[in-house]
Design a protein around this motif. Structure first.
Motif, PDB file in Angstrom:
ATOM      1  N   ALA A 129     -18.582  35.199   5.187  1.00 37.58           N
ATOM      2  CA  ALA A 129     -18.201  36.612   5.325  1.00 37.58           C
ATOM      3  C   ALA A 129     -19.425  37.521   5.412  1.00 37.58           C
ATOM      4  O   ALA A 129     -19.570  38.464   4.645  1.00 37.58           O
ATOM      5  N   THR A 130     -20.304  37.222   6.380  1.00 34.95           N
ATOM      6  CA  THR A 130     -21.498  38.049   6.561  1.00 34.95           C
ATOM      7  C   THR A 130     -21.323  38.911   7.810  1.00 34.95           C
ATOM      8  O   THR A 130     -20.442  38.666   8.640  1.00 34.95           O
ATOM      9  N   PHE A 131     -22.208  39.895   7.920  1.00 32.99           N
ATOM     10  CA  PHE A 131     -22.089  40.883   8.998  1.00 32.99           C
ATOM     11  C   PHE A 131     -23.399  40.960   9.785  1.00 32.99           C
ATOM     12  O   PHE A 131     -24.458  40.850   9.169  1.00 32.99           O
ATOM     13  N   PRO A 132     -23.390  41.203  11.066  1.00 31.29           N
ATOM     14  CA  PRO A 132     -22.192  41.271  11.906  1.00 31.29           C
ATOM     15  C   PRO A 132     -21.644  39.882  12.237  1.00 31.29           C
ATOM     16  O   PRO A 132     -22.397  38.924  12.330  1.00 31.29           O
ATOM     17  N   THR A 133     -20.343  39.807  12.427  1.00 32.29           N
ATOM     18  CA  THR A 133     -19.716  38.604  12.973  1.00 32.29           C
ATOM     19  C   THR A 133     -18.914  39.031  14.200  1.00 32.29           C
ATOM     20  O   THR A 133     -18.119  39.961  14.114  1.00 32.29           O
ATOM     21  N   THR A 134     -19.200  38.374  15.319  1.00 33.42           N
ATOM     22  CA  THR A 134     -18.494  38.686  16.562  1.00 33.42           C
ATOM     23  C   THR A 134     -17.588  37.513  16.888  1.00 33.42           C
ATOM     24  O   THR A 134     -18.057  36.376  16.965  1.00 33.42           O
ATOM     25  N   VAL A 135     -16.302  37.769  17.020  1.00 28.56           N
ATOM     26  CA  VAL A 135     -15.349  36.700  17.335  1.00 28.56           C
ATOM     27  C   VAL A 135     -14.812  36.931  18.742  1.00 28.56           C
ATOM     28  O   VAL A 135     -14.363  38.036  19.056  1.00 28.56           O
ATOM     29  N   ILE A 136     -14.934  35.892  19.564  1.00 23.29           N
ATOM     30  CA  ILE A 136     -14.503  36.014  20.954  1.00 23.29           C
ATOM     31  C   ILE A 136     -13.292  35.126  21.197  1.00 23.29           C
ATOM     32  O   ILE A 136     -13.319  33.926  20.883  1.00 23.29           O
ATOM     33  N   ASP A 137     -12.237  35.735  21.688  1.00 18.34           N
ATOM     34  CA  ASP A 137     -10.973  35.037  21.975  1.00 18.34           C
ATOM     35  C   ASP A 137     -10.479  34.218  20.786  1.00 18.34           C
ATOM     36  O   ASP A 137      -9.972  33.101  20.961  1.00 18.34           O
ATOM     37  N   ASP A 138     -10.624  34.761  19.602  1.00 20.08           N
ATOM     38  CA  ASP A 138     -10.161  34.132  18.362  1.00 20.08           C
ATOM     39  C   ASP A 138     -10.726  32.737  18.128  1.00 20.08           C
ATOM     40  O   ASP A 138     -10.247  32.011  17.268  1.00 20.08           O
ATOM     41  N   GLY A 139     -11.747  32.356  18.899  1.00 22.78           N
ATOM     42  CA  GLY A 139     -12.275  31.010  18.742  1.00 22.78           C
ATOM     43  C   GLY A 139     -13.768  31.021  18.486  1.00 22.78           C
ATOM     44  O   GLY A 139     -14.234  30.651  17.418  1.00 22.78           O
ATOM     45  N   LYS A 140     -14.529  31.507  19.447  1.00 23.32           N
ATOM     46  CA  LYS A 140     -15.980  31.449  19.310  1.00 23.32           C
ATOM     47  C   LYS A 140     -16.459  32.532  18.350  1.00 23.32           C
ATOM     48  O   LYS A 140     -16.054  33.684  18.459  1.00 23.32           O
ATOM     49  N   CYS A 141     -17.307  32.103  17.407  1.00 21.97           N
ATOM     50  CA  CYS A 141     -17.742  33.040  16.390  1.00 21.97           C
ATOM     51  C   CYS A 141     -19.274  33.091  16.381  1.00 21.97           C
ATOM     52  O   CYS A 141     -19.937  32.064  16.279  1.00 21.97           O
ATOM     53  N   ILE A 142     -19.828  34.284  16.536  1.00 22.76           N
ATOM     54  CA  ILE A 142     -21.284  34.432  16.552  1.00 22.76           C
ATOM     55  C   ILE A 142     -21.702  35.254  15.335  1.00 22.76           C
ATOM     56  O   ILE A 142     -21.292  36.404  15.178  1.00 22.76           O
ATOM     57  N   ILE A 143     -22.493  34.610  14.478  1.00 19.47           N
ATOM     58  CA  ILE A 143     -22.896  35.243  13.224  1.00 19.47           C
ATOM     59  C   ILE A 143     -24.282  35.849  13.392  1.00 19.47           C
ATOM     60  O   ILE A 143     -25.219  35.162  13.798  1.00 19.47           O
ATOM     61  N   GLY A 144     -24.402  37.124  13.111  1.00 22.54           N
ATOM     62  CA  GLY A 144     -25.686  37.808  13.228  1.00 22.54           C
ATOM     63  C   GLY A 144     -25.851  38.429  14.602  1.00 22.54           C
ATOM     64  O   GLY A 144     -25.020  38.221  15.501  1.00 22.54           O
ATOM     65  N   PHE A 145     -26.937  39.187  14.755  1.00 26.72           N
ATOM     66  CA  PHE A 145     -27.207  39.823  16.048  1.00 26.72           C
ATOM     67  C   PHE A 145     -27.929  38.811  16.922  1.00 26.72           C
ATOM     68  O   PHE A 145     -29.131  38.616  16.793  1.00 26.72           O
ATOM     69  N   LYS A 146     -27.171  38.116  17.774  1.00 24.10           N
ATOM     70  CA  LYS A 146     -27.770  37.097  18.630  1.00 24.10           C
ATOM     71  C   LYS A 146     -27.423  37.437  20.067  1.00 24.10           C
ATOM     72  O   LYS A 146     -26.402  37.014  20.601  1.00 24.10           O
ATOM     73  N   GLU A 147     -28.314  38.208  20.661  1.00 26.53           N
ATOM     74  CA  GLU A 147     -28.066  38.761  21.993  1.00 26.53           C
ATOM     75  C   GLU A 147     -27.757  37.678  23.021  1.00 26.53           C
ATOM     76  O   GLU A 147     -26.782  37.757  23.751  1.00 26.53           O
ATOM     77  N   LYS A 148     -28.601  36.624  23.025  1.00 27.70           N
ATOM     78  CA  LYS A 148     -28.460  35.578  24.022  1.00 27.70           C
ATOM     79  C   LYS A 148     -27.104  34.878  23.888  1.00 27.70           C
ATOM     80  O   LYS A 148     -26.386  34.691  24.865  1.00 27.70           O
ATOM     81  N   GLU A 149     -26.765  34.539  22.628  1.00 27.90           N
ATOM     82  CA  GLU A 149     -25.503  33.822  22.403  1.00 27.90           C
ATOM     83  C   GLU A 149     -24.301  34.660  22.791  1.00 27.90           C
ATOM     84  O   GLU A 149     -23.314  34.147  23.332  1.00 27.90           O
ATOM     85  N   ILE A 150     -24.382  35.952  22.494  1.00 27.77           N
ATOM     86  CA  ILE A 150     -23.241  36.824  22.814  1.00 27.77           C
ATOM     87  C   ILE A 150     -23.083  36.906  24.332  1.00 27.77           C
ATOM     88  O   ILE A 150     -21.985  36.748  24.864  1.00 27.77           O
ATOM     89  N   LYS A 151     -24.197  37.086  25.018  1.00 29.05           N
ATOM     90  CA  LYS A 151     -24.131  37.184  26.483  1.00 29.05           C
ATOM     91  C   LYS A 151     -23.591  35.890  27.079  1.00 29.05           C
ATOM     92  O   LYS A 151     -22.762  35.907  27.986  1.00 29.05           O
ATOM     93  N   GLU A 152     -24.070  34.760  26.565  1.00 30.64           N
ATOM     94  CA  GLU A 152     -23.622  33.464  27.080  1.00 30.64           C
ATOM     95  C   GLU A 152     -22.114  33.290  26.859  1.00 30.64           C
ATOM     96  O   GLU A 152     -21.400  32.868  27.755  1.00 30.64           O
ATOM     97  N   ALA A 153     -21.679  33.656  25.657  1.00 29.94           N
ATOM     98  CA  ALA A 153     -20.251  33.489  25.345  1.00 29.94           C
ATOM     99  C   ALA A 153     -19.394  34.359  26.244  1.00 29.94           C
ATOM    100  O   ALA A 153     -18.241  34.006  26.536  1.00 29.94           O
ATOM    101  N   LEU A 154     -19.953  35.470  26.693  1.00 31.65           N
ATOM    102  CA  LEU A 154     -19.180  36.369  27.563  1.00 31.65           C
ATOM    103  C   LEU A 154     -19.458  36.090  29.034  1.00 31.65           C
ATOM    104  O   LEU A 154     -18.988  36.813  29.910  1.00 31.65           O
ATOM    105  N   ARG A 155     -20.243  35.043  29.294  1.00 26.50           N
ATOM    106  CA  ARG A 155     -20.629  34.666  30.656  1.00 26.50           C
ATOM    107  C   ARG A 155     -21.255  35.845  31.392  1.00 26.50           C
ATOM    108  O   ARG A 155     -20.896  36.175  32.519  1.00 26.50           O
ATOM    109  N   LEU A 156     -22.173  36.505  30.699  1.00 25.25           N
ATOM    110  CA  LEU A 156     -22.850  37.668  31.319  1.00 25.25           C
ATOM    111  C   LEU A 156     -24.354  37.418  31.427  1.00 25.25           C
ATOM    112  O   LEU A 156     -24.913  36.685  30.635  1.00 25.25           O
TER     113      LEU A 156
END
Ligand code: SF4
Lengths: 172, 93
Positions: free
Chosen positions: B66-93
């Motif tokens: 339960a740490t912040f920030p946590t970004t959850v994509i489509d109720d499945g993929k979960c990215i913990i912390g500010f991880k720009e690369k991972e977030i972009k990859e998960a969103l295919r951007l």
């Protein structure tokens, strides 16, 4: 919850104060002033909400006893500075980050999870081994910086990192 | 749970669990805004009582610490912390 927005002057005063204290003790604030001001704003908002500088990047319970380990500087700062060159929020950074030799990288949370915390017994734990019973004084350990003091009670303020007596645990 | 919705391009369901005082959370918010994607966020520190508890219970299903920030994509993929690369990859951007 209505927050009182700290003024830019208040933020700057605390940033300067924390920066001076840090340098005096061999620590460094993050040189990115805009970033650091945002964190200091968070500390001031938390002070208004809870009455203490709870870590801006962690969820405070609002109960001082439960939040003691995350009152800034938190119990985890020094270990994170050693391992990741910054504290969890990156308010404090190591020499290498300050000099630009090392970049900041995300710091994983070291604080036990809410469930783990619930399981640990609160308060001072004295490992009273028989061989130690002959010690003249108990030994107190500052949980923020590791300073040890052999005396009847912990010091009111840690002479090294200025943490208050409540941040000491009985070590021996 | 009370989520604030921010409009943008539909790249799936994005939920950001954040704290209003946390600089890394706000960096994550800014990243999502700059990417122009639609997302929802909640400032858990501003919730009280039952609202806070239910938000935390939901967050723990994705991130037990339960740490912040946590970004959850489509109720499945979960990215913990500010991880720009991972977030972009998960969103295919
Ligand atoms: S020292 Fe600890 S409490 Fe203070 S800002 Fe850094 S991580 Fe947060």
């Amino acid at each position: 919850m209505t927050d009182i927005e700290p003024s830019p002057e208040e933020v700057e005063v605390l940033r300067q104060q924390l920066g001076d204290e840090a340098e005096e003790m061999g620590y460094h604030l993050n040189p990115d002033i805009g970033f650091t001001r945002n964190l200091v704003r968070g500390l001031l908002l938390n002070e208004g909400r809870y009455g203490y500088h709870s870590c801006p990047c962690r969820l405070a319970s609002g109960e001082r006893d439960d939040d003691l380990d995350i009152i800034c500087p938190c119990d985890y700062r020094d270990q994170d500075l050693n391992d990741y060159a910054a504290c969890y929020c990156a308010l404090y950074v190591s020499d290498e980050v300050l000099s630009g030799e090392r970049d900041l990288s995300p710091v994983p949370e070291r604080r036990p999870s809410p469930d783990e915390r619930e399981k640990t017994v609160k308060g001072f734990s004295a490992p009273a081994g028989e061989s130690l019973s002959s010690l003249t004084y108990p030994v107190w350990r500052c949980k923020v910086c590791g300073y040890l003091a052999a005396r009847d009670d912990p010091p009111g303020v840690c002479p090294i990192c200025k943490a208050k007596a409540e941040r000491f645990e009985r070590f021996i | 749970m009370v989520l604030e919705r921010v409009g943008g391009e539909d790249r799936g369901k994005i939920t950001l669990y954040a704290l209003s005082t946390c600089v890394w959370c706000n960096k994550t918010k800014k990243l999502l805004a700059d990417l122009g994607v639609e997302y929802s966020y909640v400032y858990v520190d501003l919730l009280k009582g039952e609202d806070r508890k239910s938000a935390l219970d939901e967050l723990k299903q994705h991130n037990p610490k339960a740490t912040f920030p946590t970004t959850v994509i489509d109720d499945g993929k979960c990215i913990i912390g500010f991880k720009e690369k991972e977030i972009k990859e998960a969103l295919r951007l």
